[in-house]
Write an enzyme that holds these catalytic residues in place. Sequence first.
Site, PDB file in Angstrom:
ATOM      1  N   LYS A   1       0.839  -1.213   0.000  1.00 21.24           N
ATOM      2  CA  LYS A   1       0.000   0.000   0.000  1.00 21.24           C
ATOM      3  C   LYS A   1       0.872   1.261   0.000  1.00 21.24           C
ATOM      4  CE  LYS A   1      -0.009  -0.611   4.943  1.00 21.24           C
ATOM      5  NZ  LYS A   1      -0.594  -1.387   6.013  1.00 21.24           N
TER       6      LYS A   1
ATOM      7  N   TYR B   1      18.926  29.799   6.111  1.00 18.22           N
ATOM      8  CA  TYR B   1      17.812  30.594   6.663  1.00 18.22           C
ATOM      9  C   TYR B   1      17.955  30.770   8.170  1.00 18.22           C
ATOM     10  CZ  TYR B   1      15.207  30.205   2.288  1.00 18.22           C
ATOM     11  OH  TYR B   1      14.803  30.304   0.993  1.00 18.22           O
TER      12      TYR B   1
HETATM   13  C1  PLP Z   1       0.268  -2.272   6.526  1.00 21.48           C
HETATM   14  C2  PLP Z   1      -0.223  -3.495   7.166  1.00 21.48           C
HETATM   15  C3  PLP Z   1       0.650  -4.566   7.449  1.00 21.48           C
HETATM   16  C4  PLP Z   1       2.143  -4.468   7.267  1.00 21.48           C
HETATM   17  O1  PLP Z   1       2.723  -3.852   8.408  1.00 21.48           O
HETATM   18  P1  PLP Z   1       4.295  -3.669   8.555  1.00 21.48           P
HETATM   19  O2  PLP Z   1       4.448  -3.103   9.918  1.00 21.48           O
HETATM   20  O3  PLP Z   1       4.719  -2.710   7.503  1.00 21.48           O
HETATM   21  O4  PLP Z   1       4.899  -5.006   8.381  1.00 21.48           O
HETATM   22  C5  PLP Z   1       0.099  -5.718   7.950  1.00 21.48           C
HETATM   23  N1  PLP Z   1      -1.242  -5.830   8.180  1.00 21.48           N
HETATM   24  C6  PLP Z   1      -2.092  -4.813   7.939  1.00 21.48           C
HETATM   25  C7  PLP Z   1      -3.543  -4.985   8.231  1.00 21.48           C
HETATM   26  C8  PLP Z   1      -1.618  -3.625   7.437  1.00 21.48           C
HETATM   27  O5  PLP Z   1      -2.477  -2.621   7.205  1.00 21.48           O
END
Ligand code: PLP
Length: 359
Positions: A34, A254
């Site tokens: 994602k 800055y």
């Molecule tokens: C994003 C996600 C993961 C992966 O988590 P990590 O900490 O990046 O390994 C696993 N399960 C769900 C439901 C997620 O949304």
Amino acid sequence: MRATQVVIDLAALRHNLARARAAAPGSRVLAAIKANGYGHGMLRVARALDDADGFGVACLAEAIQLREAGVTQPVVLLEGFFGADELEAIARHRFIPAVHNLAQLEQLEQARLSQPLTVWLKVDSGMHRLGFPLQQARAAWQRLHACPSVAEVTGCMTHLANADNLDDSFTATQIAEFHRHTAGLPGQRSIANSAALLGWPESHSDWVRPGIMLYGISPLLGGRGEQHGLKPVMTLRSELIAVNHLKRGEAVGYGGAFVCPEDMTVGVVAAGYGDGYPRHVPNGVPVLVNGRRAPLIGRVSMDMLTVDLRGQPGARPGDPVVLWGEGLPVEEIAEHAGTIAYELLCRVMPRVDAVENGA
Ligand SMILES: *Cc1c(COP(=O)(O)O)cnc(C)c1O
């Protein structure tokens, strides 16, 4: 051309998936890609990880992008659907939504779809974000099972709140409660994110869901990917575009936030918060110049940042710089920035071109 780029090491990505498989040999792997593959480019990551057993994304738009690019693996919508209007597209593309609340369940019950769906039942074992309360898991499963729009309830999943802290016994509680309340329900189980995959073997069950570790990052508090045999996938690199020889008492950038304590050499790097480098890091954060650490000084600008080159006064414009990645763990930069590596990776800006390595 401006030298600021992210180099994405596809061989490292595949290596890290192999590490995940080796650490959880009895489980199938749902790779979390994602948020544009945690900033690495979702399609690029999906192609490199084509032997993952499935992909996890946050929403329908991400899932459709995968299918349109020819990705045929199972795709799980980790938050399910955001309205009944998404259901027909989910059915058509054979996406697998996690059903996490009563509203989604009712929408499924009322839907008339061209083909029934495969779904996961998401249960809240104590994180108190998404999922049916433990006590309702059984009833929710029964309703899904009876729903004409559901062909199959693949199984039950839950998410852990504190798995990154190996001293926190709440993880064991969550795992035990999840199993207790789903005992006897048919189908598979999925619990583990990266932290649980590496730190809590009892969580592995049928499907692990690693995200951050695939990108080479330690999911554990204070950890480094290298400790788990992981290799960094993203390197944010740039170069020096100016080298200034300043006098004692002269200020840099800055607000004149850094004042030279002596005559010294200061390098200007062509990367800033407009590229996704965190603006609020303090002086002293390491930057690699010619492969050697130099401390960041002064304020980070939109397109530039400045480094103390007293350690290498011979550095010249055009010399290579690494902001994080190969040789400089992004976990370390995140700690200085008061955040986590996940955020730095996701926030790399679109103007930063990605180049692939190890394809
Ligand atoms: C994003 C996600 C993961 C992966 O988590 P990590 O900490 O990046 O390994 C696993 N399960 C769900 C439901 C997620 O949304």
